[in-house]
Design a protein around this motif. Sequence first.
Motif, PDB file in Angstrom:
ATOM      1  N   ALA A 155       4.200  32.660 -13.695  1.00 32.41           N
ATOM      2  CA  ALA A 155       4.160  31.289 -14.506  1.00 32.41           C
ATOM      3  C   ALA A 155       3.247  30.455 -14.071  1.00 32.41           C
ATOM      4  O   ALA A 155       2.709  29.541 -14.783  1.00 32.41           O
ATOM      5  CB  ALA A 155       5.561  30.930 -14.638  1.00 32.41           C
ATOM      6  N   GLY A 156       2.953  30.617 -12.761  1.00 33.97           N
ATOM      7  CA  GLY A 156       1.856  29.409 -12.281  1.00 33.97           C
ATOM      8  C   GLY A 156       2.525  28.471 -11.327  1.00 33.97           C
ATOM      9  O   GLY A 156       3.855  28.171 -11.451  1.00 33.97           O
ATOM     10  N   PRO A 157       1.633  27.810 -10.566  1.00 36.10           N
ATOM     11  CA  PRO A 157       2.328  26.978  -9.257  1.00 36.10           C
ATOM     12  C   PRO A 157       3.072  25.594 -10.023  1.00 36.10           C
ATOM     13  O   PRO A 157       3.421  24.924  -9.437  1.00 36.10           O
ATOM     14  CB  PRO A 157       1.225  26.801  -8.589  1.00 36.10           C
ATOM     15  CG  PRO A 157      -0.011  26.997  -9.299  1.00 36.10           C
ATOM     16  CD  PRO A 157       0.388  28.017 -10.266  1.00 36.10           C
ATOM     17  N   LEU A 158       2.637  25.351 -11.194  1.00 36.66           N
ATOM     18  CA  LEU A 158       2.888  23.955 -11.839  1.00 36.66           C
ATOM     19  C   LEU A 158       4.024  24.201 -12.750  1.00 36.66           C
ATOM     20  O   LEU A 158       4.688  23.230 -13.405  1.00 36.66           O
ATOM     21  CB  LEU A 158       1.849  23.417 -12.419  1.00 36.66           C
ATOM     22  CG  LEU A 158       0.416  23.043 -11.671  1.00 36.66           C
ATOM     23  CD1 LEU A 158      -0.604  22.080 -12.419  1.00 36.66           C
ATOM     24  CD2 LEU A 158       0.813  22.352 -10.244  1.00 36.66           C
ATOM     25  N   ASP A 159       4.532  25.470 -12.935  1.00 43.01           N
ATOM     26  CA  ASP A 159       5.733  25.702 -13.768  1.00 43.01           C
ATOM     27  C   ASP A 159       6.964  25.939 -12.791  1.00 43.01           C
ATOM     28  O   ASP A 159       6.865  26.465 -11.843  1.00 43.01           O
ATOM     29  CB  ASP A 159       5.437  26.998 -14.362  1.00 43.01           C
ATOM     30  CG  ASP A 159       6.469  27.125 -15.579  1.00 43.01           C
ATOM     31  OD1 ASP A 159       7.965  27.239 -15.181  1.00 43.01           O
ATOM     32  OD2 ASP A 159       5.985  27.073 -16.673  1.00 43.01           O
ATOM     33  N   ASN A 160       8.127  25.290 -12.935  1.00 45.66           N
ATOM     34  CA  ASN A 160       9.316  25.372 -12.277  1.00 45.66           C
ATOM     35  C   ASN A 160      10.287  26.371 -12.596  1.00 45.66           C
ATOM     36  O   ASN A 160      11.201  26.580 -12.126  1.00 45.66           O
ATOM     37  CB  ASN A 160       9.823  23.994 -11.851  1.00 45.66           C
ATOM     38  CG  ASN A 160      10.430  23.427 -13.163  1.00 45.66           C
ATOM     39  OD1 ASN A 160      10.313  23.981 -14.056  1.00 45.66           O
ATOM     40  ND2 ASN A 160      10.874  22.200 -13.003  1.00 45.66           N
ATOM     41  N   ASP A 161       9.724  27.311 -13.337  1.00 41.15           N
ATOM     42  CA  ASP A 161      10.690  28.288 -14.101  1.00 41.15           C
ATOM     43  C   ASP A 161      10.563  29.614 -13.432  1.00 41.15           C
ATOM     44  O   ASP A 161      11.269  30.421 -13.769  1.00 41.15           O
ATOM     45  CB  ASP A 161      10.395  28.432 -15.638  1.00 41.15           C
ATOM     46  CG  ASP A 161      11.466  28.986 -16.388  1.00 41.15           C
ATOM     47  OD1 ASP A 161      12.776  28.702 -16.052  1.00 41.15           O
ATOM     48  OD2 ASP A 161      11.223  29.368 -17.488  1.00 41.15           O
ATOM     49  N   ASP A 162      10.020  29.629 -12.427  1.00 44.51           N
ATOM     50  CA  ASP A 162       9.619  31.145 -11.824  1.00 44.51           C
ATOM     51  C   ASP A 162      10.989  31.604 -11.177  1.00 44.51           C
ATOM     52  O   ASP A 162      11.102  32.760 -10.890  1.00 44.51           O
ATOM     53  CB  ASP A 162       8.587  31.113 -10.574  1.00 44.51           C
ATOM     54  CG  ASP A 162       7.238  31.088 -11.224  1.00 44.51           C
ATOM     55  OD1 ASP A 162       6.547  32.023 -10.767  1.00 44.51           O
ATOM     56  OD2 ASP A 162       6.890  30.313 -11.939  1.00 44.51           O
ATOM     57  N   GLY A 163      12.146  30.793 -10.870  1.00 52.15           N
ATOM     58  CA  GLY A 163      13.207  31.271 -10.251  1.00 52.15           C
ATOM     59  C   GLY A 163      13.684  32.275 -11.164  1.00 52.15           C
ATOM     60  O   GLY A 163      14.857  33.083 -10.682  1.00 52.15           O
ATOM     61  N   VAL A 164      13.704  31.957 -12.643  1.00 49.09           N
ATOM     62  CA  VAL A 164      14.400  32.611 -13.397  1.00 49.09           C
ATOM     63  C   VAL A 164      13.447  33.869 -14.123  1.00 49.09           C
ATOM     64  O   VAL A 164      13.657  34.905 -14.195  1.00 49.09           O
ATOM     65  CB  VAL A 164      14.804  31.809 -14.613  1.00 49.09           C
ATOM     66  CG1 VAL A 164      15.473  32.894 -15.757  1.00 49.09           C
ATOM     67  CG2 VAL A 164      15.875  30.924 -13.969  1.00 49.09           C
ATOM     68  N   ASP A 165      12.163  33.440 -14.453  1.00 46.03           N
ATOM     69  CA  ASP A 165      11.055  34.539 -15.084  1.00 46.03           C
ATOM     70  C   ASP A 165      10.474  35.161 -14.201  1.00 46.03           C
ATOM     71  O   ASP A 165       9.627  34.662 -13.653  1.00 46.03           O
ATOM     72  CB  ASP A 165      10.341  33.365 -16.054  1.00 46.03           C
ATOM     73  CG  ASP A 165       9.225  34.356 -16.769  1.00 46.03           C
ATOM     74  OD1 ASP A 165       9.592  35.672 -16.887  1.00 46.03           O
ATOM     75  OD2 ASP A 165       8.381  34.018 -17.467  1.00 46.03           O
ATOM     76  N   LEU A 166      11.092  36.416 -13.855  1.00 51.45           N
ATOM     77  CA  LEU A 166      10.404  37.263 -12.893  1.00 51.45           C
ATOM     78  C   LEU A 166       9.909  38.393 -13.906  1.00 51.45           C
ATOM     79  O   LEU A 166       9.529  39.610 -13.261  1.00 51.45           O
ATOM     80  CB  LEU A 166      11.334  37.633 -12.022  1.00 51.45           C
ATOM     81  CG  LEU A 166      11.984  36.755 -10.998  1.00 51.45           C
ATOM     82  CD1 LEU A 166      12.782  37.493 -10.200  1.00 51.45           C
ATOM     83  CD2 LEU A 166      10.675  36.117 -10.231  1.00 51.45           C
ATOM     84  N   SER A 167       9.494  38.096 -15.198  1.00 55.75           N
ATOM     85  CA  SER A 167       9.217  39.344 -16.109  1.00 55.75           C
ATOM     86  C   SER A 167       7.878  40.106 -15.743  1.00 55.75           C
ATOM     87  O   SER A 167       7.594  41.013 -16.143  1.00 55.75           O
ATOM     88  CB  SER A 167       9.354  39.016 -17.557  1.00 55.75           C
ATOM     89  OG  SER A 167       8.455  37.909 -17.824  1.00 55.75           O
ATOM     90  N   PHE A 168       7.081  39.059 -15.176  1.00 54.18           N
ATOM     91  CA  PHE A 168       5.693  39.783 -14.712  1.00 54.18           C
ATOM     92  C   PHE A 168       5.954  40.784 -13.752  1.00 54.18           C
ATOM     93  O   PHE A 168       5.023  41.783 -13.724  1.00 54.18           O
ATOM     94  CB  PHE A 168       4.721  38.449 -14.061  1.00 54.18           C
ATOM     95  CG  PHE A 168       5.410  38.226 -12.819  1.00 54.18           C
ATOM     96  CD1 PHE A 168       4.737  38.712 -11.587  1.00 54.18           C
ATOM     97  CD2 PHE A 168       6.059  37.231 -12.642  1.00 54.18           C
ATOM     98  CE1 PHE A 168       4.915  38.223 -10.449  1.00 54.18           C
ATOM     99  CE2 PHE A 168       6.676  36.570 -11.167  1.00 54.18           C
ATOM    100  CZ  PHE A 168       6.118  37.442 -10.341  1.00 54.18           C
ATOM    101  N   LEU A 169       6.967  40.958 -12.942  1.00 52.91           N
ATOM    102  CA  LEU A 169       7.252  42.051 -12.046  1.00 52.91           C
ATOM    103  C   LEU A 169       7.315  43.492 -12.668  1.00 52.91           C
ATOM    104  O   LEU A 169       7.091  44.210 -12.119  1.00 52.91           O
ATOM    105  CB  LEU A 169       8.408  41.741 -11.247  1.00 52.91           C
ATOM    106  CG  LEU A 169       8.155  40.456  -9.878  1.00 52.91           C
ATOM    107  CD1 LEU A 169       9.337  40.048  -9.376  1.00 52.91           C
ATOM    108  CD2 LEU A 169       7.249  40.852  -9.032  1.00 52.91           C
TER     109      LEU A 169
END
Length: 256
Positions: A155-169
């Motif tokens: 999601a990028g470093p300025l987005d605080n949603d990475d804790g949930v959105d791990l779909s890129f993995l």
Amino acid sequence: MTDSIAPPKKPQIFPPLDREAELDRLAARMRAASGVGLQVLGLIGTQAENLIEMLPAQVRSGLERATAAALEQSFNAAAATRRGRIADAPDWLTRAIAIGTGAAGGFGGLPSALAELPVTTTIILRAIQTIADEHGMDPALPDVRAACLRVFAAAGPLDNDDGVDLSFLTMRLTVTGSAVHGLIAKVAPRLAVPLGQKLAAQAVPVIGAAAGAATNYVFTSYYQDVARVQFGLMRLGAQTGEDMDVLTADLRKRLT
């Protein structure tokens, strides 16, 4: 006179991993990656969702195209530096170089920030390849090259949603020979948002150079951390025989 040939690299041997402890460690790293962007937002005094609106309409409409072009250049350029046996740089040196290019890009406002985009993307991708190598994976192999590029779909470093959105993995990406266009077409729309935020931060009047330096530091740190999460999961999967979907689901539980 004959060219000297470098000795073959010895295979890396990793000790067995404790599955639960390794997932805890990777979750902690993912949290750290997601928190670094607050520094830049504080510097420029705005919210992440407002950054892209600061860009001219013409730039916004061409963001995905500019992102794809930057990835095309970076994909081959970063690999070429490894074939040319340019030594892998430690994290601190990579970040220092990125700070310098970011400051230069921000100094001249939006035009210079756009010109700097493929340079910084190459620096970050080269760092991601180094991290793949650290985890015992050959960045010259098609699947590993795809995994390196997949890091940019976070999601990028300025987005605080990475804790949930791990779909890129768990994105299914493959590289066959030099056919990377389809791969980049999948990654570019996701990377366009954080790169647009980066461009907007660098284009802030007066503080463009400072914002550019800070933004590049944050972006480089972020993607290095994300790369270590991804390749850490891949190494864990190789040891346990588990699919990335299963490991990613367990990692998500720790983050939510």
